[in-house]
Design a protein around this motif. Structure first.
Motif, mmCIF file in Angstrom:
data_model
loop_
_atom_site.group_PDB
_atom_site.id
_atom_site.type_symbol
_atom_site.label_atom_id
_atom_site.label_comp_id
_atom_site.label_asym_id
_atom_site.label_seq_id
_atom_site.Cartn_x
_atom_site.Cartn_y
_atom_site.Cartn_z
ATOM 1 N N GLY A 59 0.986 -1.316 0.021
ATOM 2 C CA GLY A 59 0.044 -0.187 -0.008
ATOM 3 C C GLY A 59 0.830 1.287 0.043
ATOM 4 N N LYS A 60 2.047 1.201 0.207
ATOM 5 C CA LYS A 60 3.052 2.419 0.161
ATOM 6 C C LYS A 60 3.682 2.544 -1.204
ATOM 7 C CE LYS A 60 4.194 2.076 4.828
ATOM 8 N NZ LYS A 60 4.935 1.612 5.889
ATOM 9 N N GLU A 61 4.241 3.869 -1.526
ATOM 10 C CA GLU A 61 4.702 4.019 -2.957
ATOM 11 C C GLU A 61 6.009 3.597 -2.705
ATOM 12 O OE1 GLU A 61 5.671 8.080 -4.804
ATOM 13 O OE2 GLU A 61 3.609 7.679 -5.506
ATOM 14 N N ILE A 62 6.698 2.895 -3.706
ATOM 15 C CA ILE A 62 8.097 2.216 -3.549
ATOM 16 C C ILE A 62 8.710 2.555 -4.941
ATOM 17 C CG2 ILE A 62 7.396 0.696 -1.688
ATOM 18 C CD1 ILE A 62 7.872 -1.504 -4.112
ATOM 19 N N GLU A 63 10.100 2.673 -4.913
ATOM 20 C CA GLU A 63 10.480 2.627 -6.161
ATOM 21 C C GLU A 63 11.334 1.323 -6.555
ATOM 22 O OE1 GLU A 63 13.696 5.503 -6.113
ATOM 23 O OE2 GLU A 63 12.489 7.319 -5.932
ATOM 24 N N VAL A 104 3.518 -3.649 -13.560
ATOM 25 C CA VAL A 104 3.500 -2.060 -13.464
ATOM 26 C C VAL A 104 2.350 -1.598 -14.324
ATOM 27 C CG1 VAL A 104 4.746 0.076 -13.823
ATOM 28 C CG2 VAL A 104 6.010 -2.069 -13.029
ATOM 29 N N TYR A 105 1.614 -0.771 -13.570
ATOM 30 C CA TYR A 105 0.230 0.151 -14.243
ATOM 31 C C TYR A 105 0.691 1.507 -14.048
ATOM 32 C CZ TYR A 105 -2.096 -4.533 -14.370
ATOM 33 O OH TYR A 105 -2.209 -5.708 -14.430
ATOM 34 N N GLY A 121 5.679 3.521 -7.489
ATOM 35 C CA GLY A 121 4.172 3.407 -7.634
ATOM 36 C C GLY A 121 3.552 2.807 -6.393
ATOM 37 N N LYS A 122 2.596 2.421 -6.114
ATOM 38 C CA LYS A 122 1.989 1.902 -4.802
ATOM 39 C C LYS A 122 1.979 0.352 -5.156
ATOM 40 C CE LYS A 122 -1.528 3.956 -2.781
ATOM 41 N NZ LYS A 122 -2.842 4.607 -2.537
ATOM 42 N N LEU A 123 2.520 -0.118 -3.912
ATOM 43 C CA LEU A 123 2.710 -1.605 -4.164
ATOM 44 C C LEU A 123 1.327 -2.448 -3.706
ATOM 45 C CD1 LEU A 123 4.613 -4.033 -4.270
ATOM 46 C CD2 LEU A 123 5.299 -3.940 -2.044
ATOM 47 N N THR A 124 1.164 -3.343 -4.579
ATOM 48 C CA THR A 124 -0.008 -4.160 -4.078
ATOM 49 C C THR A 124 0.482 -5.515 -4.080
ATOM 50 O OG1 THR A 124 -1.887 -2.865 -5.267
ATOM 51 C CG2 THR A 124 -2.348 -5.139 -4.731
ATOM 52 N N ILE A 136 2.645 -5.981 -7.708
ATOM 53 C CA ILE A 136 1.947 -5.101 -8.495
ATOM 54 C C ILE A 136 2.112 -3.570 -8.342
ATOM 55 C CG2 ILE A 136 -0.266 -4.633 -9.801
ATOM 56 C CD1 ILE A 136 -0.966 -7.282 -9.018
ATOM 57 N N LEU A 137 2.750 -2.858 -9.143
ATOM 58 C CA LEU A 137 2.966 -1.245 -8.671
ATOM 59 C C LEU A 137 1.783 -0.506 -9.564
ATOM 60 C CD1 LEU A 137 6.439 -0.513 -8.736
ATOM 61 C CD2 LEU A 137 5.005 -0.760 -6.883
ATOM 62 N N LYS A 138 0.913 0.222 -8.630
ATOM 63 C CA LYS A 138 -0.240 1.116 -9.400
ATOM 64 C C LYS A 138 0.200 2.463 -9.229
ATOM 65 C CE LYS A 138 -3.669 -2.713 -8.454
ATOM 66 N NZ LYS A 138 -4.763 -2.889 -7.619
ATOM 67 N N ASP A 139 -0.596 2.971 -10.182
ATOM 68 C CA ASP A 139 -0.617 4.647 -10.446
ATOM 69 C C ASP A 139 1.176 4.851 -10.557
ATOM 70 O OD1 ASP A 139 -3.183 4.958 -10.330
ATOM 71 O OD2 ASP A 139 -3.312 4.809 -8.185
ATOM 72 N N ALA A 140 1.782 4.275 -11.470
ATOM 73 C CA ALA A 140 3.199 4.262 -11.370
ATOM 74 C C ALA A 140 3.650 5.314 -12.468
ATOM 75 C CB ALA A 140 3.836 2.901 -11.646
ATOM 76 N N LYS A 141 4.837 5.867 -12.007
ATOM 77 C CA LYS A 141 5.612 6.750 -12.910
ATOM 78 C C LYS A 141 6.978 5.881 -13.383
ATOM 79 C CE LYS A 141 3.916 10.766 -10.937
ATOM 80 N NZ LYS A 141 4.202 11.983 -10.081
ATOM 81 N N MET A 142 7.378 6.240 -14.678
ATOM 82 C CA MET A 142 8.651 5.646 -14.996
ATOM 83 C C MET A 142 9.496 6.747 -15.484
ATOM 84 S SD MET A 142 9.251 2.689 -18.023
ATOM 85 C CE MET A 142 9.771 3.649 -19.231
#
Length: 145
Positions: A59-63, A104-105, A121-124, A136-142
């Motif tokens: 649930g946290k944003e990770i790199e 990754v989404y 992105g936010k880790l699921t 799964i990373l959601k709402d991610a940036k690359m």
């Protein structure tokens, strides 16, 4: 198709944790994974057991940094798979385990690159849907590195 990530065939593979040249500690944390053997209508499967360190990231944003795995027709410019190791060593090619990849989404479309990238992105955590990867990373940036 993604069902193979839980199959016993891949459990004996060598685990490669970090992207080459990477100081990204999140892959190291995500590698601290155990599996529980189970069965379904298709046979033996391995269910991921996420420990406290991994659950703390949920649930946290990770790199994560690594390499895009090209899957023509399966993913598109806003959906991709990132591997902690180059494609020649990735999980699907036999050099690493299922904990070395993440789905990754992305918020915005990107073009494929063979260069190392960083996604944020936010880790699921996924242990139930065998049609998706475990991470799964959601709402991610690359960002291309």
């Amino acid at each position: 198709m993604m069902r193979m990530i839980f199959s016993g065939v891949f459990m004996a593979m060598t685990v490669i944790v970090m992207a080459q040249g990477s100081s990204n500690q999140n892959w190291e944390t995500l590698s601290k994974l155990e599996f529980e053997k189970s069965h379904d209508e298709y046979g033996e499967i391995y269910i991921p057991k996420f420990g406290p360190e991994i659950n703390a990231l949920a649930g946290k944003e990770i790199e994560l940094d690594g390499y895009i795995i090209p899957f023509e027709g399966m993913f598109g410019p806003t959906k991709l798979i990132i591997s902690s190791v180059p494609i020649a060593s990735c999980f699907f090619c036999g050099g690493a385990g299922p904990e070395s990849v993440a789905e990754v989404y992305l918020k915005e479309s990107v073009k494929y690159t063979a260069k190392r990238v960083k996604v944020t992105g936010k880790l699921t955590l996924n242990k139930e849907n065998s049609d998706q990867l475990m991470y799964i990373l959601k709402d991610a940036k690359m960002q291309v590195l």
